[in-house]
Design an enzyme around this catalytic site. Sequence first.
Site, PDB file in Angstrom:
ATOM      1  N   GLN A 258       0.829  -1.209   0.000  1.00 25.29           N
ATOM      2  CA  GLN A 258       0.000   0.000   0.000  1.00 25.29           C
ATOM      3  C   GLN A 258       0.861   1.255   0.000  1.00 25.29           C
ATOM      4  O   GLN A 258       0.520   2.253  -0.637  1.00 25.29           O
ATOM      5  CB  GLN A 258      -0.953   0.022   1.203  1.00 25.29           C
ATOM      6  N   GLU A 326      -9.571   0.573   4.811  1.00 23.56           N
ATOM      7  CA  GLU A 326      -9.937   0.054   3.495  1.00 23.56           C
ATOM      8  C   GLU A 326      -9.635  -1.448   3.400  1.00 23.56           C
ATOM      9  O   GLU A 326     -10.470  -2.233   2.978  1.00 23.56           O
ATOM     10  CB  GLU A 326      -9.125   0.826   2.445  1.00 23.56           C
ATOM     11  N   ASP A 360      -6.423  -7.037  -5.173  1.00 26.62           N
ATOM     12  CA  ASP A 360      -6.360  -5.911  -6.106  1.00 26.62           C
ATOM     13  C   ASP A 360      -6.580  -6.351  -7.545  1.00 26.62           C
ATOM     14  O   ASP A 360      -6.947  -5.542  -8.397  1.00 26.62           O
ATOM     15  CB  ASP A 360      -4.989  -5.230  -6.028  1.00 26.62           C
ATOM     16  N   HIS A 419     -54.164  14.882   0.473  1.00 26.47           N
ATOM     17  CA  HIS A 419     -53.742  13.490   0.618  1.00 26.47           C
ATOM     18  C   HIS A 419     -54.935  12.643   1.090  1.00 26.47           C
ATOM     19  O   HIS A 419     -55.220  11.577   0.541  1.00 26.47           O
ATOM     20  CB  HIS A 419     -52.602  13.366   1.648  1.00 26.47           C
TER      21      HIS A 419
END
Lengths: 429, 429
Positions: A258, A326, A360, A419
């Site tokens: 990362q 993440e 990934d 209504h």
Amino acid sequence: MLRLSSKAPGFAEAFSRVVADRRESAVDVAADVAAILKDVRARGDEALAELTAKFDGHDLDTSGWSIDAEACRKAFDALDPSLREALELAAERIGAYHAAQLPENRDYTDDTGVRLGATWHPVDAAGLYVPGGRAAYPSSLLMNAIPAKVAGVERLVVVTPTPRGEVNPLVLAAAHLAGVDEVWRVGGAHAVGALAYGTGRIAPVDVITGPGNAWVAEAKRQLYGVVGIDMVAGPSEILVIADGKNEPRKVAADLLSQAEHDPTSQSILITDDAAFADAVAAAVEAELAALATRETARKSWDNNGVIIDVAAFDEAPALANQLAAEHVEIATDDPEALMRQVRHAGSVFLGRMTPEAVGDYVAGPNHVLPTGRRARFSSGLSVLDFMKRTSFIQLDQAALEAIGPAAVALADAEGLPAHARSISVRLGQ
Amino acid sequence: MLRLSSKAPGFAEAFSRVVADRRESAVDVAADVAAILKDVRARGDEALAELTAKFDGHDLDTSGWSIDAEACRKAFDALDPSLREALELAAERIGAYHAAQLPENRDYTDDTGVRLGATWHPVDAAGLYVPGGRAAYPSSLLMNAIPAKVAGVERLVVVTPTPRGEVNPLVLAAAHLAGVDEVWRVGGAHAVGALAYGTGRIAPVDVITGPGNAWVAEAKRQLYGVVGIDMVAGPSEILVIADGKNEPRKVAADLLSQAEHDPTSQSILITDDAAFADAVAAAVEAELAALATRETARKSWDNNGVIIDVAAFDEAPALANQLAAEHVEIATDDPEALMRQVRHAGSVFLGRMTPEAVGDYVAGPNHVLPTGRRARFSSGLSVLDFMKRTSFIQLDQAALEAIGPAAVALADAEGLPAHARSISVRLGQ
């Protein structure tokens, strides 16, 4: 790299600062982006051409505004066979995982005789942002385009900057493989604006997804509501929870996977073994020395890397839930036990043989995942981002007689007589 | 009211103007809202107290910052029995419809030996905006709170303005019924900011839903990404597709049921019977004369109402899909046939006995629906707005050997050597 120990005084405060830091964007580009979007909306293609010349250094009228299907096919055919097979394996696995996400329509009649249901439809058109330059990733194109195709989107449009006119053949090959319908050579906030508002050349889309820099992310945020968007994307993050039985160089490689994305990326290790923590820190240095992307990875690790040793792993889920990272790798003997307690994470990678990078590319689940603690409230990209649901209701006379009077009572109480009237006029009142 | 005929010259252009007009917000409050949010973020409760004094005309320290559970329970117990039963019926039916929306977790191992899955979790805390004054609707509270509770949200916070200190007992009763945990007497953009950032008194939430005025909608839009939000909400809309076999006064009542919400609301009729179109126009005038909300409804109808007669109903779906209306009523002999062609709509009401208002209160599906053509890309509120999905991946040695090399090839091609290394180091390379 910041080294913390949960046993040290002041840990709670130090950890809170790590958590809080992850919420902030480094640059405030809101005003710049608003001006660009206004310009693109007003002047369309003329603005796109000017901004592309300014930011990407090429003339669209000379280099071409778009890249045709034939060029994408050629790029695919020209791939090295092993790379082509890798892309095909990725596309196939991503397609299979996302096909299983397709939602089911509902249509039933309840005990009261009220027919109720919901029907899912794809959006008509989706725009995919594909970053140029350093971050021009064919995997990113597949991860955005395939869920849209699986959802049934008829028109799939890619925008991607081609700095100094340079096209990334891998991105074109992926566009061919994924069945993208249009590829436009524009990027930045102006490309996002073009997708949302439409220009003379580019017809507007309904949803815009895909990663980008701070300008692209801010443009998507500002256009949310004009179009649908996937999520506000920030720098990549990984949290590795690993015990001392792991090989330090493997965990170091995961942390650096990362860190090499961007200097703003963040890699965090939580371990219950202080000696292992030190060994990983040393292994990161050793790995960095041999890494071609060490300049970026070094900045990320030095500025944002964190190693935390905890007294025991039962402290880890609470820390992980605050980070809401993440990516979360759990490399322990019983990863399942920890996963059950991690409520807030984009994606979890279980066991010692599941490096995040496999997700990934080829595992199947989407790699577009919430960053910056947004896993508290949002999910990775899915077919649902390219679909929407229409509910429906059908009553007959008996059903309206059964539940209509309650609606009349509520409408009257809310001061909405029309209504009430629309119901009572059908009940013969 | 605008009267159009698809047979008249210039229809396409006139209809396009109707469609385009629905995309725009009347007021630009972005800068005002940004300043308010900044202030609330910096000064917290102090800013809330000042802004409440300014906009709602009461002092929170005197009137009380929040309303406790006991007060909500008392309001519920004090309801007229028929109204209490109506609320209970609504809550029960809304709960049943939304419980069936709960998503299923996935966990499977594919042919390659890769374990894949996804786990849904509720967000920790949700904030519900409930408008004050004219639009203080208990039904709105139920429609927001019940999906959150069904999703499993542990902390449910209501913010609602109490102009001049006046509390709406119906809203409190609904809060009791729905099991709301906190009720704060603040409204406007500042209340939305308080929910997102937290203040000394109000802990931050993860998701903010609920309707509001232009300031509230803009605040939610600006905070999207800091928190999750349901959707950018605009004025109510109804599209009625009705043949000449309907009673004009019933269709007129349906059109007025949206018109009475707000002067910016929009009601549109599409019919294949020009004489019926005229009869409905006349019936609207007759209904308006007797309507207590005629001042608002008249403005809406005069300024935004549209009646379109078409040569045949096969023209209707294309028009409906362009409008992508919040509510679509289909009052024809075969409403199903038309519904199948309407891809973009918030909710569809089928047949002559399904006035839209029944869906506002007691049918079960959510009445928080996309407006302003956003049904092209977004859905009504659901339990999914209060949940998020974490994907997971688990490989063993054999699975990594099977798909890892493809990931290595792609990582190398993308110039991400640390990604490749995290896999190859586990493959003994």
